[in-house]
Structure formats: C-alpha cells, structure tokens
Motif scaffolding. Structure first.
Motif, short mmCIF file in Angstrom:
data_model
loop_
_atom_site.label_atom_id
_atom_site.label_comp_id
_atom_site.label_asym_id
_atom_site.label_seq_id
_atom_site.Cartn_x
_atom_site.Cartn_y
_atom_site.Cartn_z
N ASP A 316 15.17 21.46 25.72
CA ASP A 316 14.92 20.63 26.89
C ASP A 316 15.83 19.41 26.93
O ASP A 316 16.41 19.08 27.94
CB ASP A 316 13.45 20.18 26.91
N ARG A 521 22.27 18.80 30.01
CA ARG A 521 21.43 17.68 29.56
C ARG A 521 22.03 16.32 29.90
O ARG A 521 21.36 15.30 29.78
CB ARG A 521 21.16 17.81 28.06
N ALA A 793 16.08 17.85 31.90
CA ALA A 793 15.38 18.98 31.29
C ALA A 793 15.07 20.07 32.30
O ALA A 793 14.96 21.23 31.95
CB ALA A 793 14.09 18.50 30.64
N LYS A 794 14.93 19.69 33.59
CA LYS A 794 14.55 20.67 34.60
C LYS A 794 15.73 21.40 35.21
O LYS A 794 15.54 22.30 36.01
CB LYS A 794 13.76 19.96 35.71
#
Length: 800
Positions: A316, A521, A793-794
């Motif tokens: 993530d 990221r 993270a998404k």
C-alpha cells in the motif's frame, strides 16, 4: 545477540516467570488476555508495529527482544491445556527487530491481535505476506576493463576503484552454491575490521570472498508446511548464486554455457566481499518478516551495499514494504540499497521498490546475441537466437510443420498423430515454458523446434538451452514463417547456427519485461531510476535447469538468465566500485553519481529504444543506462541525508505513526510541527513536477554539491518541447571549493497556460567543460486525487 527469542505462551504464568525471569520478569504486572480458556485458534504470522516513542524499561528488560516477548505474552492465553491442543503455540515471538521497524513478528490468533489493538503500545498488525524474486561480457560492456570497453573508454573503472576491494555487498536471495568457482577467495584480502557477521558454511567454503552466509527461516517455516529448515543457506535454485556472482564474483576463465559466451567471467566488483542472506525459497517466495530480519542483521554485520532482487507489487505504501523499511534504515547506516524494479512490464504502473531512498533498477539488453537463423525453402533467411547449437545439425533441408492443435506444442498426442519425426516444428509461446515443450517435441521425434516469442517482446529474445536444436525467433519473423507455410506446399527449413556475436546494433533496448512507471506510491518521483544489463546475462549457477545431460557429462557452472533481478546486482557491484573510490559518500551521493552520468543513446547514437522500436520513455529507462566510467567522477551530486526524507514523507500526507515506523530507530517526529516538502522539491537527481493547478506553473528547488574540480564553473542548458516554458536561476554556478553546495530554482509552466494533456519529457544539464551533469525533466498532469498517503495507496497497482 540472536534475535530469535521465543515466548512460551501456553505455560502457566508463574512457570514462565520462574523459568525465564530475565525474559518475562514483568508478567505479574501484565494483565492476562480477557478471552480466557485454551488457546486453540488458528495461528498466523503478524508483523506488529509498536507505538513510538513507546519505550521499555531497561531496568526491567535485558534487551528489546525480552520486552517484545512480554508484549506477546500479555495477550497470549496462559491455559496449560493449550500446550497439548496447539503445539504451535509454544513458539510465538519470531523476530524482534532493532533497526528496520519499531516492532516484532509473532504467531498470533485473530483474537489475540484484537486484544493487542486495545493496548496503548499497539499501532498496527500486518498479516503475513510473500514477496517474489524478481558475466563474461558486461564488465567490458560497462567500461570496467579499460581499452576496448564501452564507447572507447581509455581507463577502466577497475583501475580507479581497485575492483571494489574492502567493500562488503550484502545480498538477499534464495540460496547460494558456496563451492562455486566465482566465490574463490584466492588473493582476496580479509574483510575489514568492521565486519561483524558470520558464515554458517564450514571453513572450506567460507573464505575472504564469501565472508557471510546465513538463512532466515523462522517466519517462513510456519507459512509453508513441510518446507525443510535450511541449516545452511543453500538450495538447488539458481537465483542467489547468479545474482551474487554478477555483483562480486571472482575471475573464472573459460566460463560458458554449452560453448556460448565463452570468456573469463567476473562480477562487477571482483575484489568486493559477499555477505549472503537467504530469505527466499524455491517455488515458495520470500517472507516479509524474514526479509526484515535479514536487513536488520546485515546492517549490524557491517555491509556497505545491499542488493535485493525481490519485491512486492501490492504494498500500500512505504510503511508496509520491507524493502522501503529496510532501505530507509540502510540509508541511516550509510548503506545504499540497489533493488530490482520488477518483471511485469511493459504495462504502466508496474514498477516496484519505488521509495526515493532506494536505487530502483530496470533492465536493458546488451550488445551480445546468440545468433541462429531459420533458412526457409524459399531461400529466405530469418534471424533468431539459440543456446541449443548441436555439433553437427547438417545442411539438408527438413520438412517444416506447424502444430495443428493449439499451435503451442502442448499435446504430445497431437504431435504423435501429426508424425513430426525428423521434422522441424514451429511453436507459439504460451501453455508451458519452451524448455518443457522441447522435451515433449523431442519425445515425439522432431528434429528441431522454432519458438515464436510473444509479440510484446518485439525484437528481444531471451534464449534458453533446449533438449533439441531450437531457434527462438521474434514474433514478426514467426509470422513470416507461418505465412510461408500457408502459401507453400512441401515446405522445408533448416537452421544456421552462428554462435556468439558481439557489438550488435541498437543496444541497449529496454527489456520488454522490465517494469514501468509511473510510481504508484509517489508520482512526483520518477521510477525506475536507471537501467542496467538484464537480458541474457551469463553468471554462476549450481547447475542448469531443465536440461538432461548425457551420462558422465559435466554440468555447466554458468547459465544465461534475464530479469531486473540480473540488472540490480550489476548496479550493486558498480556502487561498490564507487564506494571504494569515494568511501565518505552518502548513499544518495552514490545514487546521484549513477543517475546523472547515464547514457541515453544506444551504440548507434540513437535514443535508446523500447521494444516497439520507438524512443523509450522515462517511465521505462529512468535517467538512462548506467555508464560506470562516468559515474566514478560525476562532477556534481544531489546529496540527501536520511533525515531529509522526513519532510517529504510528511508532504505525502503520511500519519505521524507511519512516518515514525519508516524512520525507526530515529527519534519520533510530528509532521504538524515541521515544514512539509512537496515531492518536486526533494533534492533528487531527476526532476518531476505535477501540474495540477492553475496557472499550471511551478518552481522546483535543487542543490548540488561539488565533488569534481575545486574551482569550476557550470552553465545550464535546458532542452524541453515548445509546449513548456522553463527558466533556471541562476544560469551559472561558480564553485570555489570541493564539497561546496550551491542552489538553483527551475520555473516551469505550460506555454498555453493550460494543463498538460500527457507527460512531457525534457532534460536539464549543468556543464563545466569537463563534466556534464544531466537530470531528466518530467512534467505530468494531475490525476484529481488528493496528494496524500491514502490517495497513493488507492492508485491502481497494475501488473499481474
């Protein structure tokens, strides 16, 4: 200190205190878990992050491991009957970490994790996770050997770096064949006095080359039932031996694979020491908690460079990725981490190991090919490659057939029904690996095989030795062969084996499998950073896979492999050479030297191309292809300390606890009380800016340190498309001393005043007459997402 301490959660509390007073002396003051009863739940491995600045009482606990053991015991059920019903509960604390994270890994039930969540010291529990493992010519290709090396370099890097003597390269991989000639310690000096590690092999194979060898298995053994505990860090796999010998293998004359690529093999830093840490297991993977433990110990052992050919496409953010966590701790210790960028290209957003404190390495081809041609009955000859050259294949033309089944030669029944005896058969990629197809085709009686590479591979071939004469051809040539079969009766073909060919044009090309950006990221940091040789690399192996040798035939000790796993140790070894020449340089300075001196053109002086023949984008090559000779003396460097990344992390929107988890064991910080740094302003060797707000203009700050000539003047040159307007202030940098630091600002705006429709590439160079210091400039549009850790993270992970 051995960090593999265990806590016996199943014994009565008083028995624990009495049996291990030092370890669990405070249990009497620790509340028992509220759930009570026997501990019969399913145990899984968890990484537990402890709140910072939560600290233990040194008057009560002997060390951090004993404190962590008490935290585990505070939620473990103490019922004695659990010992009989759940033997696995005997050993709960797996690793107690000292450098990489503020926490530990342990065997816990979901109920026990829920109890931990109620504790004031608890931050987060991460479930178990598996990561994957992602020469005779490359020293000359990269300019290490002097005259005759890449681009006519007059002085080889080995002359100025003493071949990396005294530098320790730590390698995390899947096992090492310690008796391989690449790890011969002859003429090697002992490791430096700072070395504090150990080699678990006996003295006949542990030497001044292979100074360290250990296995990390405590977490993996719970995940993969039946996996044999490796008393020694050795296995039948090839990966770890190949990467280790690439980075720092000794000189081995006569290296070859079935007569191909014949020459003297060596690693990039042949006088550097190797410290090997086994964290991966063949056909299993690499357990996160074992990786963290290995990095933890490697930093205390005294390594100078860490080479990691492994990664995770699903992490993530930087706070739950062991390469990022370990890489930051490495930066705090002055250790550069060179990590593979991943093998799931050429799709976008597939790159891994993206933290800015890690050197992320993509893969390119070399100028060496193993050329073989398919001669058709129509007198057309089409080139491919082969590592399966027979001693005498003959000149006669043979019948040529195509698999009438799925086209991929996956059914032995179909092949026998076709009667392929004595014929050459063409097979599409897919269904199984080509070496397995070769065995099936050979059993069916075929005389030879043509394997058509996937279309996405373009002109790049990744040859393997096969059980029968085989030529692997690019997709386009495969279509021409198939067209000939369709249009002609009584089709025939033959193979012409030309052997190893050097100086082939259009090299390097970006490897099709090499993972691409953008950085999922942190879009404001260009990744990969750099590319290096990663296609058809010859290096040491215990044996060659998928080949059946004749009785009493000697098993070759070298093999050809491809991947960013092969590119990363090239950069690790070159970094060791720079470390030898500049022992006081920080990891960021070494990284900058590598990135600002790259080649952006191939051996035809054309822009490095991607597999489709078009110029490769920055998301494929980063700053460019490594040029070791120039990197030894870069003129200027973009320097960073580990602490300089903290404002950047705060700028990403990471919570205080996530930041503190990453920077452990540095003192805790509060982002709300410090200046936040935008991604564009991190003092990185590449320049990336996101234009997502009107008036679509940004100022970008950089500072450079003079490591070249004391008194020197640099002038700036910017090359960008007309759609951008770029201004640099000042336009001249005048240095009066070594290690002097000067600043400059880059102002960027779109010429139209509108948001860019897509990524725009350019470059900025500082030139002094002697030095050219280049930074890629990448301007990208916004995504509409918030600039935060949660937004990062998404983002889609891409890849497979």
């Amino acid at each position: 200190m051995d960090n593999r301490n265990h806590v016996r959660c199943s014994l009565p509390r008083l028995a624990i205190v009495g049996a291990a007073v030092v370890v669990l002396v405070s249990l009497a003051a620790t509340p028992a878990a509220s759930h009570g009863g026997p501990d019969t739940g399913v145990h899984s491995n968890y990484l537990i992050i402890v709140r910072k600045p939560y600290e233990y009482d040194t008057n009560v606990y002997k060390n951090v491991s004993s404190w962590h053991a008490s935290l585990v015991a505070s939620v473990c059920d103490m019922a004695k009957e659990a010992l009989e019903s759940d033997p696995s509960s005997v050993s709960r604390l797996i690793y107690s970490y000292r450098n990489v994270v503020n926490g530990f890994s342990a065997r816990l039930t979901t109920e026990e994790v829920a109890e931990m969540e109620k504790m004031d010291w608890f931050v987060r529990a991460y479930p178990e996770k598996t990561y994957q493992l992602l020469t005779t010519h490359t020293p000359q290709l990269l300019g290490l050997m002097g005259p005759g090396s890449r681009r006519g370099a007059s002085a080889g890097v080995w002359n100025t770096s003493n071949m990396g003597e005294g530098v320790i390269i730590g390698i995390l991989d899947d096992g090492i064949y310690a008796g391989h000639p690449s790890f011969d310690g002859k003429d090697m000096k002992p490791p430096p006095a700072k070395w504090n590690g150990r080699c678990d092999f006996n003295k006949t194979v542990c030497n001044n080359k292979l100074i360290g060898a250990r296995s990390f298995f405590e977490s993996a053994k719970w995940k993969w039932k039946g996996l044999r505990d490796p008393v020694l860090p050795i296995n039948e796999g090839q990966h770890g031996t190949h990467t280790s010998s690439t980075a720092a293998g000794s000189f081995v004359p006569g290296a070859n694979v079935f007569g191909n690529a014949l020459g003297t093999a060596s690693g990039m830093a042949p006088r550097a020491h190797i410290a090997f840490y086994q964290v991966c297991y063949v056909e299993k993977g690499c357990d996160r908690d074992d990786i963290l433990a290995a990095v933890d110990d490697a930093l205390e052992d005294g390594v100078d460079i860490l080479s990691l050919s492994l990664g995770d496409e699903q992490a993530d953010d930087f706070s739950d990725d062991p390469v990022s966590l370990g890489g930051y701790s490495a930066a705090m210790h002055g250790v550069l981490v060179s990590a593979a960028g991943g093998n799931t290209g050429p799709g976008p957003s597939t790159v891994v190991n993206e933290a800015p404190w890690v050197l992320t390495v993509g893969a390119g081809t070399t100028d060496r090919r193993f050329v073989a041609s398919v001669k058709l009955g129509s007198d057309i000859t089409l080139d491919g490659e082969s590592l399966s050259e027979p001693k005498n294949f003959g000149d006669e033309m043979r019948p040529l057939v195509r698999d009438v089944g799925d086209g991929m030669c996956t059914s032995e029944n179909v092949l026998r029904a076709m009667n392929v005896t004595g014929k050459i058969i063409i097979c599409d990629a897919g269904g199984d690996i080509s070496t397995a197809k070769a065995k099936l085709v050979l059993r069916a009686g075929a005389a030879g095989m043509i394997v058509v590479a996937p279309q996405v591979f373009g002109s790049v071939i990744v040859p393997r030795p096969h059980a029968l004469p085989t030529v692997q051809v690019p997709f386009a040539n495969g279509q021409k062969i198939k067209a000939y079969i369709r249009a002609t009766q009584n089709v025939t073909a033959n193979f012409i084996f030309k052997g190893t060919v050097l100086n082939t044009p259009k090299s390097p090309i970006v490897a099709p499998f090499s993972s691409r950006g953008p950085n999922r990221r942190s879009r404001g940091i260009l990744k990969p950073d750099i590319i290096g040789p990663g296609v058809n690399i010859l290096a040491g192996v215990p044996k060659i896979e998928d080949i059946d040798l004749a009785p009493n035939a000697e098993m070759p000790k070298f093999d050809i492999k491809s991947g960013t796993s092969m590119a990363a140790p090239h950069l690790s070894g070159i970094a060791a050479l720079i470390k030898n020449a500049h022992p006081t340089w920080s990891p960021a300075a070494i990284k900058s030297a590598l990135m600002t001196t790259t080649d952006t053109t191939d051996n035809l002086r054309k822009p490095i191309s991607d597999v489709d023949g078009t110029p490769a984008a920055y998301y494929a090559i980063g700053a460019g292809h490594v040029n070791a000779r120039k990197a030894m003396d870069p003129g200027l460097v973009y320097n960073l300390s580990a602490a300089d990344y903290v404002p950047y992390l705060c700028g990403l929107g990471y919570t205080d606890q996530k930041v503190n988890s990453i920077i452990h064991p540095a003192p805790p910080v509060e982002c709300g009380k410090m200046m936040k740094l935008e991604q564009k302003d991190l003092n990185y060797p590449s320049i990336t800016a996101i234009l997502d707000k009107e008036p679509f203009a940004v100022n970008i700050d950089r500072s450079v340190t003079n490591v070249g000539t004391a008194s020197s003047t640099y002038t700036v040159e910017v090359n960008v498309p007309a759609t951008l307007s770029v201004e640099v202030k000042p336009t001249t940098l005048e240095f009066k001393a070594l290690n002097e630091v000067l600043n400059y600002t880059v102002s960027v705006k779109t010429a139209s005043g509108q948001a860019p429709a897509s990524a725009i590439e350019g470059q900025l160079t500082w030139s002094s007459g002697k030095y050219v210091v280049r930074s890629p400039v990448l301007i990208i549009p916004g995504t509409g997402a918030k600039s935060s850790a949660s937004a990062v993270a998404k983002q889609p992970t891409g890849g497979t």
